[in-house]
Scaffold this motif. Structure first.
Motif, mmCIF file in Angstrom:
data_model
loop_
_atom_site.group_PDB
_atom_site.id
_atom_site.type_symbol
_atom_site.label_atom_id
_atom_site.label_comp_id
_atom_site.label_asym_id
_atom_site.label_seq_id
_atom_site.Cartn_x
_atom_site.Cartn_y
_atom_site.Cartn_z
ATOM 1 N N GLY A 31 0.817 -1.212 0.000
ATOM 2 C CA GLY A 31 0.000 0.000 0.000
ATOM 3 C C GLY A 31 0.848 1.258 0.000
ATOM 4 O O GLY A 31 0.530 2.240 -0.677
ATOM 5 N N GLN A 34 2.265 1.721 -3.421
ATOM 6 C CA GLN A 34 1.250 2.236 -4.337
ATOM 7 C C GLN A 34 1.111 3.759 -4.177
ATOM 8 O O GLN A 34 1.050 4.499 -5.167
ATOM 9 N N THR A 55 -5.996 2.153 -6.206
ATOM 10 C CA THR A 55 -6.229 1.954 -4.774
ATOM 11 C C THR A 55 -6.457 0.485 -4.422
ATOM 12 O O THR A 55 -6.952 0.175 -3.339
ATOM 13 N N ALA A 57 -4.631 -1.937 -3.403
ATOM 14 C CA ALA A 57 -3.968 -2.501 -2.222
ATOM 15 C C ALA A 57 -4.208 -1.663 -0.963
ATOM 16 O O ALA A 57 -3.529 -1.846 0.041
ATOM 17 N N LEU A 58 -5.172 -0.752 -1.029
ATOM 18 C CA LEU A 58 -5.359 0.194 0.071
ATOM 19 C C LEU A 58 -6.623 -0.081 0.865
ATOM 20 O O LEU A 58 -7.624 -0.556 0.320
ATOM 21 N N THR A 63 -7.726 4.813 0.616
ATOM 22 C CA THR A 63 -8.384 4.996 -0.676
ATOM 23 C C THR A 63 -8.961 6.406 -0.791
ATOM 24 O O THR A 63 -8.778 7.085 -1.807
#
Length: 110
Positions: A31, A34, A55, A57-58, A63
């Motif tokens: 995250g 990213q 988003t 992996a958030l 997000t």
């Protein structure tokens, strides 16, 4: 302003700790990677950014932070093309919505 300074200014907006600036890649979560990738794109001040599942992996809080940063970039004149499987996210950030199917690409009218 240097690229590093522009990047550091975005860290609080994306809930990233300053220590990530010196972290080894294996010390950074997916995250965080990213969000750092988004910062890396934004410090270049591009005219346009293509984001594929920005988003994915958030968590929900991160997000929303990313969406706020993207909204600000859009307000500043950066064009965004966002690919997302999340219809709620599309509703929150898109000016136009297109769907890809076996029949091709079609605009979705709300």
């Amino acid at each position: 302003m240097s690229d590093e300074a522009r990047g550091r200014r975005l860290f609080p907006d994306l809930a990233l700790p300053d220590k990530l600036m010196d972290a080894a890649p294996d010390e950074v979560s997916s995250g965080e990677r990213q969000r750092l990738a988004l910062i890396r794109a934004l410090i270049l001040q591009p005219y346009f950014i293509l984001l594929d599942e920005p988003t994915s992996a958030l968590d929900p809080a991160a997000t929303l932070m990313v969406e706020r940063v993207l909204a600000r970039a859009k307000e500043d004149g950066t064009g965004l093309l966002v690919v997302s499987h999340d219809p709620e996210q599309v509703a929150r950030i898109a000016d136009r919505h297109y769907a890809l199917s076996d029949c091709g690409l079609a605009e979705v009218v709300s």
